[in-house]
Write a protein that holds these residues in place. Structure first.
Motif, PDB file in Angstrom:
ATOM      1  N   SER A  60     -35.672   5.147  15.666  1.00 21.30           N
ATOM      2  CA  SER A  60     -35.231   3.861  15.146  1.00 21.30           C
ATOM      3  C   SER A  60     -34.201   4.105  14.050  1.00 21.30           C
ATOM      4  CB  SER A  60     -36.420   3.088  14.583  1.00 21.30           C
ATOM      5  OG  SER A  60     -36.000   1.935  13.878  1.00 21.30           O
ATOM      6  N   TYR A 114     -28.586  -0.151   6.258  1.00 22.38           N
ATOM      7  CA  TYR A 114     -28.380  -1.347   5.447  1.00 22.38           C
ATOM      8  C   TYR A 114     -27.760  -0.961   4.107  1.00 22.38           C
ATOM      9  CZ  TYR A 114     -32.662  -0.152   2.810  1.00 22.38           C
ATOM     10  OH  TYR A 114     -33.603   0.475   2.037  1.00 22.38           O
ATOM     11  N   ASN A 117     -35.950  -3.921  10.503  1.00 22.93           N
ATOM     12  CA  ASN A 117     -35.778  -4.239  11.919  1.00 22.93           C
ATOM     13  C   ASN A 117     -35.640  -2.930  12.684  1.00 22.93           C
ATOM     14  OD1 ASN A 117     -34.507  -4.811  14.480  1.00 22.93           O
ATOM     15  ND2 ASN A 117     -33.985  -6.836  13.692  1.00 22.93           N
ATOM     16  N   THR A 118     -36.628  -2.609  13.518  1.00 21.75           N
ATOM     17  CA  THR A 118     -36.634  -1.306  14.182  1.00 21.75           C
ATOM     18  C   THR A 118     -35.518  -1.163  15.213  1.00 21.75           C
ATOM     19  OG1 THR A 118     -38.256  -2.136  15.789  1.00 21.75           O
ATOM     20  CG2 THR A 118     -39.095  -0.976  13.840  1.00 21.75           C
ATOM     21  N   THR A 155     -32.266  -2.548  14.847  1.00 19.52           N
ATOM     22  CA  THR A 155     -30.954  -2.436  14.202  1.00 19.52           C
ATOM     23  C   THR A 155     -30.963  -1.542  12.964  1.00 19.52           C
ATOM     24  OG1 THR A 155     -31.312  -4.353  12.755  1.00 19.52           O
ATOM     25  CG2 THR A 155     -30.453  -4.780  14.967  1.00 19.52           C
ATOM     26  N   THR A 197     -35.120  -7.115   7.438  1.00 17.73           N
ATOM     27  CA  THR A 197     -35.573  -8.431   7.880  1.00 17.73           C
ATOM     28  C   THR A 197     -35.644  -9.392   6.694  1.00 17.73           C
ATOM     29  OG1 THR A 197     -37.889  -7.792   7.599  1.00 17.73           O
ATOM     30  CG2 THR A 197     -36.897  -7.425   9.761  1.00 17.73           C
TER      31      THR A 197
END
Length: 844
Positions: free
Chosen positions: A590, A594, A637-638, A640, A644
């Motif tokens: 994953s 960010y 978010n696994t 992207t 979240t």
């Protein structure tokens, strides 16, 4: 957004600036540290103050320049190198308990201590809101990396000149990710010629150690310092093997210039193995509100550990799913190679540029047994092998023999289901740079100090979690043995004491791989006005960063693959029951991707009432960027790798403080009232729980010292009233006191120093607290008394004896259970029992 970042970075780069709050290491930054004129002796900057914050008027942490402590609106304390010799703390955590306002759960050995300040929470482990530094730069950018807490990679030895702490206040703006405070280990740099060589040994425990340091001049303008230690032995608790083994070497060299500038090169090599003590079984009777904690038969809670000479290795699959054998004896194993550069360049008048840079290559591991459950031997057997299950020794001298009477096993009839926390720390490398410009201008009859600069760092987090499980007896002194379980019909369900080559007792969770890097940038600036008796300052820091990389593990969900397979671990061609539960790291990964940014600020006013008294006030807001503990949780978010919830990236701490300072004629008193509001999002590995909360804490911190003739007394205490004000995931705990937060913690060091003899004691204490946030089971308060005596039979020769926890008290620092269970067995960590050491030290 990117344009804003570039603009801010450009402004900071052109203005440079001051060091980050406790990136103020060397006293060389203060006017008294200017290079000496040719032929003059340099200032004696390595002279040691009193053991607990002593007589050093100059504060260099969290201020633009060296400032008299009575002139600044921050709360700071220091510990001189005398404390390392006289108090002989067994670990760095034990040393830090002597700093007022600092709560240290020093029960984990040479690292893995939980450290907090002024009621800020410890929802998981490490030091989330407080940064540990060496010579003004962070040991790790984040103090609570899972199984990689910053104190694991720190050893306090003869190289240390002073330990300085800043609590609250301007730590929000002078360091990244440390709104609660900064603790800075400042090294000797050779201004004072000479050194020492010391041999020490445990008298009632097996540990042998040699320390040395040497510093001085190579020329009129060049100084150096080198020092280190090596040790070997069981460590503080008997384990039947060398539980501690390794050492450290540090060195620096400084070239000073006639104009007051200098350039310094320094390096560090650390390779040390030390047991990490995790919770152990203890019997609890009485009631939850008035419990009595007592050692189990043949297992001492404050001297025992489940580490054993009979259980030395673990077979498992590595991060690439290949068969490997891991050494449990490695324990907490930091391996650090670091090198740094520091320079000060004087400019016109009272302006200068200071540059600090360090690269650290950090790796190692963390391996220690954690009891997932402890119960009667037959109950454990039935839980694994069904009713009437049989037990057999699987290691030690009795391997293969049946345990005919489980109720009498080891005199306590207990077994422990163990999850071996086994983490391969492949890279915690970091690179850090801080550049700044500071100076002053005349303003309105006073002076205006101007500072500003730019900070940048990159932190790797690359690790593989290789947890396995076992069943073993509850025995101390290195005597625990693995136990096999067979069904009532005699069918084996374990293999050499292993029910599964996975975290079987945690639902086969946590076979994980992290490959991450976190980048942090921060321009910062400060203005400080000195006008008569007033000192007013305000500072800003703008942090922006990014998180990149990937993670793997079945905990991400079924879409990322199964975490269990079959594997012929022992190579006999037969798949046993245990070999049908072999954990693997799935190939699917994953992403993590960010960015984040936040603004911190701090402002304070100090008023000098008289030459010996002052009052101050300060308000601050600082942030802490969350790192690896967000992963495998609801905030990422696994698919992207993005957030979240954007608010999950940073937790803020808001603080208000004010107080009174007095210092005159060998007497000092500092009193500070404080209030803090904290946001907290976190993950705890032992309980597999996530946290999303807010806390309030308010209280008073008092610190003082008196010296009269040969007698001195240093003391401090902190009263804290803390509360969980909001909990998104568990509203039932709102209004409760945070777990392990005592109302009052205190420390005192009385000392008598005659011509050839020094006698003293060091008292550390805490009132009771709750084991968990449900506020049911209490952990009793305790007082630990340490004592020391040193004799100087000749110049440059010192003989000393030190007793740690002299009265062998139990001091419970954490407990896994929130209430007394039916069987009365709680898993807890206690401070180590009485240990006595002796040393001979030669000065030269």
């Amino acid at each position: 957004m990117k344009a804003r970042y570039v603009l801010l970075a450009g402004i900071a780069a052109t203005s440079f600036a001051t060091v980050a709050a406790a990136q103020t290491t060397p006293i060389q930054d203060t006017p008294v540290q200017a290079a000496p004129a040719p032929g003059e002796q340099p200032a004696d900057t390595t002279a040691t103050p009193a053991p607990i914050d002593g007589q050093d008027d100059i504060v260099v942490t969290a201020v633009a320049r060296g400032t008299n402590r009575l002139n600044t609106s921050i709360t700071t304390s220091s510990i001189g190198s005398d404390a390392l010799i006289q108090l002989a703390p067994r670990t760095s955590g034990e040393l830090l308990r002597n700093l007022p306002g600092i709560r240290v759960e020093a029960s984990g050995g040479d690292g893995n201590a939980n450290i907090s300040v002024r009621g800020l929470p410890v929802a998981s482990g490490g030091s989330k809101f407080l940064q540990l530094q060496e010579d003004g730069l962070p040991i790790l950018e984040f103090g609570d990396i899972t199984f990689g807490n910053a104190d694991i990679f720190l050893r306090a030895d003869f190289n240390v000149r002073t330990v300085e702490s800043v609590r609250g206040g301007s730590a929000s703006t002078f360091a990244s990710n440390s709104p609660g405070g900064v603790i800075n280990f400042i090294s000797k740099t050779g201004e004072q010629e000479g050194g020492a060589f010391q041999l020490s040994s445990g008298l009632d425990y097996r540990e042998f150690r040699v320390d040395f340091d040497q510093g001085g001049k190579l020329s009129d303008s060049v100084t150096y310092h080198v020092g280190g230690f090596y040790r070997i032995g069981d460590g503080q608790r008997e384990v039947g093997f060398d539980g501690v083994k390794g050492g450290q070497l540090k060195a620096n060299i400084t070239k000073s210039f006639d104009n007051g500038g200098y350039v310094r090169l320094y390096g560090k090599y650390l390779d040390d193995r030390a047991i990490g003590y995790l919770p152990n079984p203890v019997r609890v009777t009485g009631s939850n509100s008035d419990p009595d904690y007592s050692s189990i038969a043949n297992f001492s809670i404050n001297n025992g550990t489940l580490h054993s000479a009979n259980i030395r290795t673990a077979q498992t699959l590595d991060g690439n799913n290949r068969l490997t054998t891991r050494s449990i004896r490695d324990g907490q194993h930091p391996v650090v190679y670091s090198a740094g550069l520091e320079t000060q360049i004087p400019l016109a008048d009272d302006w200068n540029i200071v540059e600090r840079f360090r690269y650290a290559d950090i790796s190692g591991g963390f391996t220690s047994p954690f009891p997932a459950s402890v119960d009667s031997a037959q109950s454990i057997a039935n839980g694994i092998g069904g009713a009437g299950a049989q037990l057999f020794y699987a290691s030690g001298a009795q391997a293969g023999q049946r345990i005919a009477d489980p109720a009498s096993l080891n005199g306590n009839g207990l077994l422990a289901n163990i999850v071996l926390f086994d983490v391969d720390l492949k890279s915690l490398n970091n690179i850090t740079n801080d550049i700044r410009l500071n100076g002053s201008l005349p303003f309105a009859g006073g002076s205006l100090a101007v500072t500003g600069g730019f900070y940048a760092s990159r932190q790797d987090i690359k690790s593989d979690w290789l947890w396995t499980s076992s069943v073993q007896t509850v025995a101390d002194n290195g005597r625990s043995e693995l136990v096999d379980v067979r069904t009532a019909a005699g069918v084996p369900v374990t293999q050499n004491g292993i029910p599964g080559y996975s975290a079987s007792f945690f639902g086969n969770c946590c076979r994980r791989s992290y490959d991450l890097d976190y980048t942090t940038y921060a321009p910062f600036a400060q203005l400080g006005l000195e006008l008569g008796r007033f000192n007013i300052d305000g500072s800003l820091r703008y942090d922006f960063g990014r998180a990149r990389g990937s993670v793997a593990g079945s905990d991400l969900g079924t879409a990322f693959g199964s975490g269990i397979t079959t594997f012929d671990i022992n190579g006999d061609g037969v798949i046993s029951a245990a070999e049908r539960q072999v954990a693997v790291i799935p190939n699917a990964r994953s992403p993590l991707d960010y960015n984040y940014d936040y603004l911190s600020y701090s402002g304070g006013v100090n008023f000098r009432l008289t030459d010996s008294t002052a009052v101050f006030g300060r308000y601050s807001r600082g942030g802490r960027a969350n790192a690896d503990r967000l992963l495998f949780g609801p905030s990422i978010n696994t698919a992207t790798g993005g957030l979240t919830d954007q608010g999950a990236a940073v937790d803020f701490v808001r603080q208000l403080e004010g107080g009174f300072k007095f210092r005159q004629g060998g007497v000092s008193l500092y009193a500070t009232g404080f209030w803090a509001r904290t946001e907290e999002q976190n993950f705890e590995a032992t309980t597999q729980r996530f946290f999303n909360r807010e806390y309030d804490a308010k209280g008073v911190e008092i610190e003082g010292r008196i010296a009269r003739g040969p007698f001195s007394l240093s003391a401090g205490g902190t009263y804290t009233d803390a509360e969980i004000t909001r909990d998104v995931l568990n509203p039932g705990v709102e209004g409760n006191r945070p777990r392990r937060q005592a109302k009052f913690i205190y420390q005192a060091t009385p000392q008598v120093d005659f011509d050839r003899v020094t006698i003293g004691a060091n008292v550390i204490g805490t009132t009771d607290s709750y084991a968990q946030d449900n506020n049911v089971l209490k952990m009793p308060g305790y007082t630990q008394v340490n004592a020391f005596v040193s004799i100087r039979p000749a110049d440059n020769v010192t003989l000393s004896v030190n007793g740690n926890n002299l009265f062998d008290v139990k001091g419970i620092t954490e407990a896994e259970e929130g209430a007394i269970p039916t069987n009365g067995i709680v898993r807890a960590r206690s401070i180590t029992g009485r240990t006595i050491s002796a040393a001979v030290r030669f000065g030269f």
